[in-house]
Motif scaffolding. Structure first.
Motif, mmCIF file in Angstrom:
data_model
loop_
_atom_site.group_PDB
_atom_site.id
_atom_site.type_symbol
_atom_site.label_atom_id
_atom_site.label_comp_id
_atom_site.label_asym_id
_atom_site.label_seq_id
_atom_site.Cartn_x
_atom_site.Cartn_y
_atom_site.Cartn_z
ATOM 1 N N MET A 268 0.825 -1.219 0.000
ATOM 2 C CA MET A 268 0.000 0.000 0.000
ATOM 3 C C MET A 268 0.851 1.259 0.000
ATOM 4 S SD MET A 268 -2.971 -1.356 2.607
ATOM 5 C CE MET A 268 -3.873 0.188 2.606
ATOM 6 N N LYS A 269 2.152 1.106 0.216
ATOM 7 C CA LYS A 269 3.108 2.227 0.179
ATOM 8 C C LYS A 269 2.806 3.284 1.236
ATOM 9 C CE LYS A 269 4.366 0.255 -3.714
ATOM 10 N NZ LYS A 269 5.392 -0.820 -3.628
ATOM 11 N N ILE A 270 2.248 2.858 2.342
ATOM 12 C CA ILE A 270 2.049 3.794 3.449
ATOM 13 C C ILE A 270 2.699 3.232 4.698
ATOM 14 C CG2 ILE A 270 -0.110 4.712 2.495
ATOM 15 C CD1 ILE A 270 -1.646 3.082 4.557
ATOM 16 N N ASN A 303 3.451 6.381 13.615
ATOM 17 C CA ASN A 303 4.653 6.967 14.213
ATOM 18 C C ASN A 303 5.707 5.898 14.476
ATOM 19 O OD1 ASN A 303 3.774 9.624 14.215
ATOM 20 N ND2 ASN A 303 2.591 9.314 16.082
ATOM 21 N N ILE A 304 6.745 5.977 13.693
ATOM 22 C CA ILE A 304 7.821 5.007 13.851
ATOM 23 C C ILE A 304 9.134 5.743 14.044
ATOM 24 C CG2 ILE A 304 6.807 3.131 12.499
ATOM 25 C CD1 ILE A 304 8.636 4.199 10.177
ATOM 26 N N ARG B 262 13.957 9.309 4.626
ATOM 27 C CA ARG B 262 13.484 9.085 5.989
ATOM 28 C C ARG B 262 12.538 10.186 6.444
ATOM 29 N NH1 ARG B 262 18.150 6.488 9.559
ATOM 30 N NH2 ARG B 262 16.575 7.065 11.079
ATOM 31 N N LEU B 263 12.805 11.423 6.016
ATOM 32 C CA LEU B 263 11.889 12.521 6.371
ATOM 33 C C LEU B 263 10.505 12.281 5.781
ATOM 34 C CD1 LEU B 263 13.971 15.828 6.080
ATOM 35 C CD2 LEU B 263 13.025 14.772 8.145
ATOM 36 N N VAL B 264 10.464 11.833 4.542
ATOM 37 C CA VAL B 264 9.161 11.559 3.921
ATOM 38 C C VAL B 264 8.455 10.414 4.651
ATOM 39 C CG1 VAL B 264 8.010 10.731 1.827
ATOM 40 C CG2 VAL B 264 9.775 12.485 1.665
ATOM 41 N N TRP B 265 9.183 9.352 4.931
ATOM 42 C CA TRP B 265 8.588 8.226 5.661
ATOM 43 C C TRP B 265 8.047 8.697 7.011
ATOM 44 C CZ3 TRP B 265 11.301 2.826 5.454
ATOM 45 C CH2 TRP B 265 11.607 2.497 4.134
#
Lengths: 335, 335
Positions: A268-270, A303-304, B262-265
Motif C-alpha cells: 500500500m506504500k504507506i 509513528n515510527i 526518511r523525512l518523507v517516511w
C-alpha cells in the motif's frame, strides 16, 4: 449518547483531518473481502489519539478555567495532548520516561509541550504526574479511560461509516481500550445493526483478551511486543463498553504483526506503526470469517522511529524460506 | 505535440490511477515553499513507469499485429511492461538479471510476465533481449528512450498541473531520462510560461549532469548509489528534449538521499523509494531558490525491498550526533 458523539465530532472537526479511506486490490485479493482502511496514520500527530485529546480538553475548558494539563505517556498520546493543548491555548506538561524514543519527544516539543522526564516505570510515571498536578495546578488527562476521550476516538469510525455505512465488521487494535470502545459506540449509532467490532491484540500483551474471559480487568506481567502502543490495560470506564459490545478479540503473534506491517508498507506504500499492524494481522488470520464481507480497518497510527524499528524488523524477520513459500502461493493465486 | 500528449492521456487513463497530490506542513515549513507532491508511489505497479509502458504498447498495437513484447529491466519498468502487456492481452518477456530483487520478480510474475534470467551485465541483458526478439518474434520496448514512453511519463506532470497550474518549479529525479523529458513537455503545454523543470541526480551516477555540461551523452563508470532506478544513461531521443528544456540538474549525496527518504517516511507516512527521494533532497538542498515559490515534486515510485533497504539504511545512517543537532534546530524554529 448519539447526540454527544455528534457534538464531539463538530467540536473537534476544525482541528483534525477527516482522514482518507483507502482500499487495496492486494488485500482484497488475499482475503476475498472488500476492505476499507481508515488512515489515522495521516492524522495530525500521526495517530487517532489527537481526536480524544481534543474532545477531553474541549470539555475541560467548558467546565472550568484551565491553566494547564498533564499526562504521562511514552507514545502517541503525548504528542496528541501537546497539540490539543496548543490549539486551546493552554500549557501541557508531558511526563515521559527518560528512555522514550527521541522522535516522540521531538513531537511533543514541536507542539509546545513541556517534557518532564521520569524513570521508566508505571509507578514513577504516575507519581511524577501527581507531583506536576500539585506543583503547577495542572489537570490530569488520562489517555484512554475517560468518556470524552472515548467519544473523541469514536469519531474515526464515525467518519468511516459516513462514507461506508454497510460495513460488516470494523477491526481495531486494542491497547488501553479507548479506540476500541469508541469504535463500538460509533458502530452502534452509525453502522448497520449486524455490524460487529473485532479487536486485535498481541499474544504478548493479551490483557484485554483475558479481561473479557475472566470478567475483570487484567494486567500484563511482561510487555515484550513490537506493538509499543498496546502495552497498557483497560480501565473501568471503557471495560464495560468493550465487554458488552465487542464480538471478539483475536490474538496475533509478533511474526504476524511484523508480516502484516511489511505487507502494508510494500503493497500500500504507506507507513503504519506496529500497533496498527495488529488489526491488519487479524484480517489475514481470520480471512475465512471475512470472506465476501465488507470490512473497515482503523489504521491507528504511523509513528515510527525508523532507526530503531529497522533494527527490530531485522531481528524479527520471518525466516526466508517461510516467506518464499508464502509468496510462491500468492503468485499462483494471482496469475 | 500537445495533441499527442492529450490523446496519450485519454488512451491510458482507463488503466492508471490519477494519483493523489498531497502536501505536508512539515516540508512547507522547512523550505518556506508551498510544495505539492504527486504520488506516483501509489500508481499501479508502484511507479510512474506504467504510464509510458501503456502508451508505448497502445501505439505498437495500433501500428502492427503484436504477438509479444520484451524488455530488459531490473526495476520498475519490468513490472510496468508486464502489467501494460496484460491489459492489452499480449505476452511479455522480461529479461532480468538473476540477482534482481525477489520483490520485483514477484511483481512481474503477478502481472503474467515471463521472466528470462540473464547475467547481471548490460551486455548480457541486451544480448538476451535480442535473442528473445528472434526466438519469440517479440518486439523490444525501451524503458526511456522512446517518444511514446516519454509522452506517457508526461501525463503525471500533466495531471499535477491540471490541479495546480501555477507551479513555479517541477522537480523530478533523473535516471534514463523518460520522466524528466516528459515533465518538460507537460510543463511546456500545461504550465505557466515561467515554470521551470529541475532534475535531481545522485553524485554517484551524475551522467545526465555531465551530459548537459559536455553537450553529449555520458555514461557512468560505476553505479554505487542507493537510488537503484537512476543508474541508466540518457538516450538520443530524450537527451535533446532535456538539454533544451531543463533549468538545471542538482546533484545530491547518498546521505542527502537517505535523509530525504526518511523525512518523507517519518513525516508524511508514505513509502517512497530512494530514487524518488533524490527529488525531495533537491527541495531541501536548494531551499533558498524555492522560498515562497510553488513547487511540484514527482514522487516517482515506492517499490522497496524492505529487508534489503533496512540493511542498507542501517549502513548509511547519518551519524547520530549530526541528526541530533539538526533536530534540535528544527525544534527551535517550530516553537
Amino acid at each position: 449518547m448519539e447526540k454527544q458523539l455528534s457534538t464531539c465530532h463538530q467540536n473537534i472537526l476544525p482541528y483534525i483531518h477527516n482522514t482518507p479511506v483507502i482500499s487495496s486490490n492486494y488485500f482484497n485479493k488475499i482475503t476475498g473481502a472488500k476492505i476499507f482502511f481508515k488512515c489515522e496514520n495521516f492524522q495530525k500527530t500521526g495517530s487517532f489519539k489527537v481526536r480524544g485529546a481534543l474532545n477531553a480538553l474541549k470539555h475541560l475548558t467548558d467546565s472550568k478555567r484551565l491553566n494547564s494539563v498533564v499526562t504521562h505517556s511514552s507514545g502517541n498520546f503525548a504528542q496528541a495532548l501537546a497539540l490539543a493543548a496548543h490549539k486551546f491555548g493552554i500549557q501541557s506538561y508531558i511526563v515521559m520516561p527518560r528512555n522514550a524514543p527521541k522522535v516522540k519527544k521531538e513531537g511533543v516539543l514541536e507542539y509546545g509541550g513541556v517534557i518532564i522526564e521520569c524513570e521508566p516505570t508505571l509507578y514513577d510515571r504516575e507519581r511524577t504526574a501527581r507531583r506536576i498536578c500539585l506543583e503547577k495546578g495542572a489537570t490530569l488527562v488520562h489517555p484512554s479511560n475517560d468518556l470524552n476521550i472515548i467519544l473523541g476516538q469514536a469519531t474515526s469510525c464515525k467518519e468511516l461509516l459516513e462514507v461506508h455505512p454497510n460495513l460488516d465488521y470494523v477491526l481495531t487494535p486494542v491497547g488501553g481500550g479507548g479506540l476500541v470502545a469508541g469504535t463500538i459506540i460509533a458502530v452502534k449509532y452509525y453502522g448497520k445493526s449486524t455490524c460487529r467490532v473485532i479487536g486485535g491484540e498481541p499474544f504478548q500483551v493479551d490483557d484485554a483478551y483475558r479481561s473479557l474471559r475472566n470478567g475483570a480487568i487484567e494486567s500484563n506481567s511482561s510487555t515484550n511486543t513490537i506493538a509499543d502502543g498496546l502495552k497498557t490495560n483497560l480501565g473501568e470506564v471503557n471495560f464495560p463498553i468493550i465487554r458488552d459490545g465487542i464480538e471478539m478479540i483475536v490474538r496475533v503473534t509478533e511474526d504476524e504483526i511484523v508480516k502484516a506491517m511489511r505487507l502494508v508498507w510494500e503493497r500500500m506504500k504507506i507507513i503504519i506503526e506496529p500497533s496498527s499492524a495488529v488489526a491488519v494481522a487479524v484480517l489475514t488470520k481470520k480471512k475465512k470469517l471475512f470472506h465476501e464481507k465488507k470490512i473497515g480497518v482503523i489504521l491507528s497510527g504511523g509513528n515510527i522511529d525508523v532507526d530503531d524499528l529497522l533494527y527490530r524488523l531485522h531481528q524479527n524477520s520471518i525466516p526466508r524460506q517461510e516467506a518464499k513459500n508464502e509468496r510462491g502461493l500468492n503468485n499462483e493465486r494471482n496469475r
